[in-house]
Scaffold this motif. Sequence first.
Motif, PDB file in Angstrom:
ATOM      1  N   UNK A  31      32.718  36.348  37.539  1.00  0.00           N
ATOM      2  CA  UNK A  31      33.788  36.703  38.467  1.00  0.00           C
ATOM      3  C   UNK A  31      33.295  37.039  39.877  1.00  0.00           C
ATOM      4  N   UNK A  32      32.173  37.759  39.989  1.00  0.00           N
ATOM      5  CA  UNK A  32      31.710  38.153  41.316  1.00  0.00           C
ATOM      6  C   UNK A  32      30.943  37.039  42.024  1.00  0.00           C
ATOM      7  N   UNK A  33      30.594  35.977  41.306  1.00  0.00           N
ATOM      8  CA  UNK A  33      29.950  34.825  41.928  1.00  0.00           C
ATOM      9  C   UNK A  33      30.962  33.725  42.202  1.00  0.00           C
ATOM     10  N   UNK A  34      31.788  33.421  41.199  1.00  0.00           N
ATOM     11  CA  UNK A  34      32.690  32.272  41.294  1.00  0.00           C
ATOM     12  C   UNK A  34      34.160  32.649  41.479  1.00  0.00           C
ATOM     13  N   UNK A  35      34.489  33.936  41.379  1.00  0.00           N
ATOM     14  CA  UNK A  35      35.853  34.374  41.624  1.00  0.00           C
ATOM     15  C   UNK A  35      36.752  34.416  40.406  1.00  0.00           C
ATOM     16  N   UNK A  59      39.746  35.449  45.510  1.00  0.00           N
ATOM     17  CA  UNK A  59      39.112  35.230  46.809  1.00  0.00           C
ATOM     18  C   UNK A  59      38.222  36.423  47.184  1.00  0.00           C
ATOM     19  N   UNK A  60      38.704  37.636  46.916  1.00  0.00           N
ATOM     20  CA  UNK A  60      37.912  38.837  47.194  1.00  0.00           C
ATOM     21  C   UNK A  60      36.678  38.938  46.300  1.00  0.00           C
ATOM     22  N   UNK A  61      36.831  38.539  45.047  1.00  0.00           N
ATOM     23  CA  UNK A  61      35.727  38.628  44.092  1.00  0.00           C
ATOM     24  C   UNK A  61      34.601  37.641  44.373  1.00  0.00           C
ATOM     25  N   UNK A  62      34.959  36.441  44.788  1.00  0.00           N
ATOM     26  CA  UNK A  62      33.978  35.370  44.956  1.00  0.00           C
ATOM     27  C   UNK A  62      32.892  35.790  45.954  1.00  0.00           C
ATOM     28  N   UNK A  63      31.628  35.692  45.488  1.00  0.00           N
ATOM     29  CA  UNK A  63      30.454  36.047  46.298  1.00  0.00           C
ATOM     30  C   UNK A  63      30.531  37.472  46.845  1.00  0.00           C
ATOM     31  N   UNK A  80      35.408  32.162  28.216  1.00  0.00           N
ATOM     32  CA  UNK A  80      35.853  33.536  28.003  1.00  0.00           C
ATOM     33  C   UNK A  80      37.380  33.610  27.979  1.00  0.00           C
ATOM     34  N   UNK A  81      38.030  32.896  28.886  1.00  0.00           N
ATOM     35  CA  UNK A  81      39.497  32.863  28.897  1.00  0.00           C
ATOM     36  C   UNK A  81      40.026  32.304  27.580  1.00  0.00           C
ATOM     37  N   UNK A  82      39.391  31.225  27.091  1.00  0.00           N
ATOM     38  CA  UNK A  82      39.826  30.603  25.836  1.00  0.00           C
ATOM     39  C   UNK A  82      39.668  31.561  24.664  1.00  0.00           C
ATOM     40  N   UNK A  83      38.581  32.297  24.631  1.00  0.00           N
ATOM     41  CA  UNK A  83      38.295  33.167  23.491  1.00  0.00           C
ATOM     42  C   UNK A  83      39.119  34.448  23.515  1.00  0.00           C
ATOM     43  N   UNK A  84      39.206  35.097  24.635  1.00  0.00           N
ATOM     44  CA  UNK A  84      39.852  36.407  24.715  1.00  0.00           C
ATOM     45  C   UNK A  84      41.364  36.270  24.908  1.00  0.00           C
TER      46      UNK A  84
END
Length: 165
Positions: free
Chosen positions: A4-8, A31-35, A14-18
């Motif tokens: 999340x903090x690299x690619x946003x 947008x805020x999370x990315x990088x 993870x989405x599929x599993x959880x």
Amino acid sequence: HLAPTTYGDYPQSMKDRVGHRLPKFTEAEKKLLKDSTDFVGMNYYTSMFAKNINPDPKSPSWTTDSLVDWDSKNVDQYKIGSKPAGGKLDVYSKGLRYLLKYIKDNYGDPEVMITENGYGEDLGEYHNDIEIGTNDHNRKYYLQRHLLSLHQAICDDKVNVTGYF
């Protein structure tokens, strides 16, 4: 945790599993999370094998979402590293180098600080014996091996490590 903090966003696996239990980010949050990291803080003590588990789908839990359990031996009983007498964990310094290189290769070569690394020992009845406690060959060996692996990661693999604590 780095996706999340690299690619946003969370990785698709993870989405599929959880599923619905995983909070969703808005486009603005993505947008805020990315990088957004200043550096990656990493704790490393040992490496383990991931053993496949098949949890009950009717009782989902964060403890089983990864579909793995951790073991110091693989299915063929091959063991990573070695565990000195009295050691709390197996010693496998190459794992530090491998993990650092993995982070570099998969998360955009971030600045990394090793925030924890060390050796734990159970001295049993000698816990308060200063002579035995200061005759600390296993810890010296552990730190020497891990610092050598760190040196290889920095000098040979060009991993961006800026701190070691």
